[in-house]
Design an enzyme around this catalytic site. Structure first.
Site, PDB file in Angstrom:
ATOM      1  N   LYS A 170      78.036  86.123  46.496  1.00  7.26           N
ATOM      2  CA  LYS A 170      78.310  85.491  45.204  1.00  7.26           C
ATOM      3  C   LYS A 170      78.218  83.973  45.322  1.00  7.26           C
ATOM      4  O   LYS A 170      77.634  83.316  44.463  1.00  7.26           O
ATOM      5  CB  LYS A 170      79.696  85.899  44.695  1.00  7.26           C
ATOM      6  CG  LYS A 170      80.189  85.166  43.442  1.00  7.26           C
ATOM      7  CD  LYS A 170      79.417  85.524  42.193  1.00  7.26           C
ATOM      8  CE  LYS A 170      79.776  84.645  41.002  1.00  7.26           C
ATOM      9  NZ  LYS A 170      81.043  84.964  40.358  1.00  7.26           N
ATOM     10  N   LYS A 238      84.976  75.244  40.598  1.00  9.12           N
ATOM     11  CA  LYS A 238      85.797  76.049  41.516  1.00  9.12           C
ATOM     12  C   LYS A 238      84.881  76.756  42.511  1.00  9.12           C
ATOM     13  O   LYS A 238      85.131  76.767  43.716  1.00  9.12           O
ATOM     14  CB  LYS A 238      86.613  77.074  40.725  1.00  9.12           C
ATOM     15  CG  LYS A 238      87.570  77.883  41.599  1.00  9.12           C
ATOM     16  CD  LYS A 238      87.833  79.265  41.048  1.00  9.12           C
ATOM     17  CE  LYS A 238      86.674  80.200  41.343  1.00  9.12           C
ATOM     18  NZ  LYS A 238      86.852  81.570  40.888  1.00  9.12           N
TER      19      LYS A 238
END
Lengths: 294, 294
Positions: A170, A238
């Site tokens: 990811k 983030k």
């Protein structure tokens, strides 16, 4: 099957609904309790804690913001670890640190509770449609056991290897996508300053070797100054923080990714952190003293 | 129509053949005369100079390497300007400086010769198939007049605006495509160091928001260490030089593009300038002390 879902945000809400629609017996919990109402109306059962969800579920999904949030909801007071029975599986849909993931899995294994990291890609639209791409790390046998529930949330389910490698996949996906966004914005600023018409640009770029999902889908939004979020700058930041931390731990030098991170920081400092990631162009516009499409 | 083609390299050879195939009366010239033989066999007529081509043609294509080469073949001794008649059009398929393009067009206009800049994208495969994307700058009326011949070389013909804007569009296309390549290589190095399997990566990336033509087409080649050129590093570097010169002239700050340029310089310094652009990964591999797919 008896499935739990913890974290009913923008993604968790539609993902847990798809589990209900697929005939699973779904128990939910969310820190802000009011968010559970919608799921109860859809046919899920509300709980008073993550531990209670775990008590009632064979498969326990988590979908919260960051590494510390997953740690708290799994290992903290009233957390999953207090209620989960041996043989149940925690499936984490959050995007968090691969290393923290391994630590949590190791704590769970002390209680014979299994874990998969299963971050997703495809945004709120893919979440609602059940067409997410799910990147899964963990033991192969556990992956196989979880496939029936994973298929309720996504169409492309990829087994990436041992625990943590779903997260690593990811994160690499974010390097790629956000790097493409940065390249798209540099190309747009360059061509606009030169005086090329937006429609000509989009036509020339489309279908060629320079094309990307980001340019095809977010390029036209930039020309219309539409900064509504599909994927928010604050969340991209983030993810980039996790990328850079992980790269640092692995001693992998990245050259363009840190620039992307710093440019988004400038967007955040201007108060546009809740814009979509196409707002990258705003930082470039400041440097170039110009505005696209106005 | 009477069409001339000057510069029978990897791209010019198949492009001029397509003009012959489309029924045009084609006259060719190439500095290295032996390269004309193939075109003569295909049905074109060989010339002794660019001027002679211009003498016999209403539309005169040029396809050479760099700004100075176009200047020489158009304005130099025995160049197009010596043979072209009023009302003929020079159509430049080379990728060169937008500013040099404007200067050449202005010189030609003193002799009532028109000019379009018409750089292409799509590689030797698109050139052979006649499916190139052609980015055209110049007066609209001249563009309309040239459409029938342009359609013989490409399927996507985009009018980009005044003279030079075809080149500006092409250069922005290179910012985008080579930036996507750099992002693809950073993602590959990061995920490989983390230990993710190449097939899992390609599956997870494909079809998602991070996808790009570069990753989909050249990513798998990187894992196989196939560095055969579709588009060569040395030519990419020529284009990036033009991008950075043009950005400097326009006062447009670019942040990631100069890094891409420097990384490719390292590939060139190692003697791999004739590799395909996927060799970008070699410079990253050196920094990371690792090798992908070996």
């Amino acid at each position: 099957m008896k499935v739990g879902y913890i974290g009913l945000g923008l993604m968790g809400n539609p993902m847990s609904k798809n589990l209900v629609k697929n005939g699973h017996e779904v128990t939910v919990w969310n820190r802000t309790a009011s968010r559970m109402q919608e799921l109860v109306e859809a046919g899920a059962k509300a709980s008073r804690s993550a531990a209670e969800v775990a008590c009632n579920s064979e498969f326990i999904f988590t979908n919260v913001s960051d590494s510390a949030d997953v740690e708290e909801v799994v290992l903290g007071e009233g957390g999953i670890i207090e209620g989960a029975s041996a043989g149940s599986v925690v499936i984490d849909n959050s995007t968090i640190s691969p290393d923290v993931t391994k630590r949590i899995a190791s704590k769970l294994s002390e209680k014979s509770v299994d874990m998969l990291d299963a971050p997703v890609s495809g945004g709120d639209i893919g979440a609602a449609a059940g067409t997410l791409s799910v990147m899964v790390g963990g033991e192969r046998e556990i992956f196989d056991r979880c496939l029936p529930v994973l298929k309720a949330i996504g169409t492309s389910i990829t087994y990436c290897g041992e625990i943590g490698l779903g997260q690593a996949t990811k994160l690499s996906n974010q390097i790629l996508g956000l790097g493409n966004m940065a390249a798209a914005c540099e190309a747009i600023v360059f061509a606009t300053k030169a005086g090329v018409d937006p429609e000509a640009l989009i036509n020339a770029w489309a279908g060629g070797a320079a094309n990307s999902w980001m340019m095809a889908n977010l390029g036209p939004k930039i020309f219309k100054r539409d900064f509504a979020p599909g994927f928010m700058v604050d969340l991209a930041q983030k993810d980039l923080r996790l990328v850079l931390e992980s790269a640092s731990e692995m001693n992998v030098p990245l050259l363009t990714t840190p620039i992307v991170n710093q440019m988004y920081r400038s967007v955040q400092q201007d108060g546009d952190g809740t814009d979509g990631i196409q707002a990258y162009v705003k930082a470039l516009e400041k440097l170039a003293g110009m505005e696209i499409g106005s």
